[in-house]
Design an enzyme around this catalytic site. Sequence first.
Site, PDB file in Angstrom:
ATOM      1  N   GLY A  46      50.448  25.934  47.204  1.00  0.00           N
ATOM      2  CA  GLY A  46      49.018  25.943  46.944  1.00  0.00           C
ATOM      3  C   GLY A  46      48.639  24.977  45.830  1.00  0.00           C
TER       4      GLY A  46
ATOM      5  N   HIS B  74      48.667  12.477  36.310  1.00  0.00           N
ATOM      6  CA  HIS B  74      49.908  12.339  37.079  1.00  0.00           C
ATOM      7  C   HIS B  74      50.707  11.133  36.588  1.00  0.00           C
ATOM      8  CE1 HIS B  74      50.027  15.045  40.752  1.00  0.00           C
ATOM      9  NE2 HIS B  74      48.936  15.450  40.126  1.00  0.00           N
TER      10      HIS B  74
ATOM     11  N   ARG C 134      54.487  11.220  34.859  1.00  0.00           N
ATOM     12  CA  ARG C 134      55.632  10.550  35.492  1.00  0.00           C
ATOM     13  C   ARG C 134      56.278   9.534  34.570  1.00  0.00           C
ATOM     14  NH1 ARG C 134      52.136   9.985  39.721  1.00  0.00           N
ATOM     15  NH2 ARG C 134      51.909   7.777  39.343  1.00  0.00           N
TER      16      ARG C 134
ATOM     17  N   GLY D  36      52.731  23.705  41.169  1.00  0.00           N
ATOM     18  CA  GLY D  36      53.886  23.040  40.581  1.00  0.00           C
ATOM     19  C   GLY D  36      54.638  22.173  41.566  1.00  0.00           C
TER      20      GLY D  36
ATOM     21  N   THR E   6      48.495   8.717  47.840  1.00  0.00           N
ATOM     22  CA  THR E   6      47.514   8.688  48.921  1.00  0.00           C
ATOM     23  C   THR E   6      46.092   8.926  48.426  1.00  0.00           C
ATOM     24  OG1 THR E   6      47.817  11.033  49.412  1.00  0.00           O
ATOM     25  CG2 THR E   6      49.222   9.456  50.607  1.00  0.00           C
ATOM     26  N   ALA E   7      45.946   9.389  47.183  1.00  0.00           N
ATOM     27  CA  ALA E   7      44.620   9.679  46.635  1.00  0.00           C
ATOM     28  C   ALA E   7      43.884   8.394  46.286  1.00  0.00           C
ATOM     29  CB  ALA E   7      44.744  10.547  45.384  1.00  0.00           C
TER      30      ALA E   7
END
EC number: 2.7.1.156
Length: 167
Positions: free
Chosen positions: A9, A49, A53, A13, A34-35
């Site tokens: 969901g 994000h 990373r 995580g 893909t965003a």
Amino acid sequence: MAVILITGGARSGKSMRAEMRTRAFPGQPVYVATAEPLDSEMETRIARHRARRGADWIEREVPLDLVDALVASDGGGARLVDCLTLWLSNLMHAARDWERDVTELASALPRLKSPVVLVTNEVGLGIVPDNALARSFRDAAGIMNQTIAAAADEVEFVVAGLPMKLK
């Protein structure tokens, strides 16, 4: 070669789990995003994000042509596709034949040399949406997830940051 599908969901995580799994493979990891940053809230999410990373990832922005990107990046480090659900939304918004694209992806995955870790959302666990568009998307996501899970070597479901191995 490994194909790993990680589902769960929102805020479960799954992206952090997928990053960890991708980094476990040798070579420089490739992040296939893909965003699209269509509004300030999505720009903020993307920035978070990226910061998490770090700079050691090769990044590819691929809103539609996912199979081409995976083929073009094959032979190097593991690829992390985050996420299939946004990719599906992009395909549907572009009026593409999403079923053909999903089938093409499922067919391509076993032929790739480098590992692929794919993130997707499990959107069918809640109430039935009250409008046709949302129900259509929910159904398409369920079909896509089943198709890619069948092609994957491993499938994990992440809840509250905890992975459960399904396959």
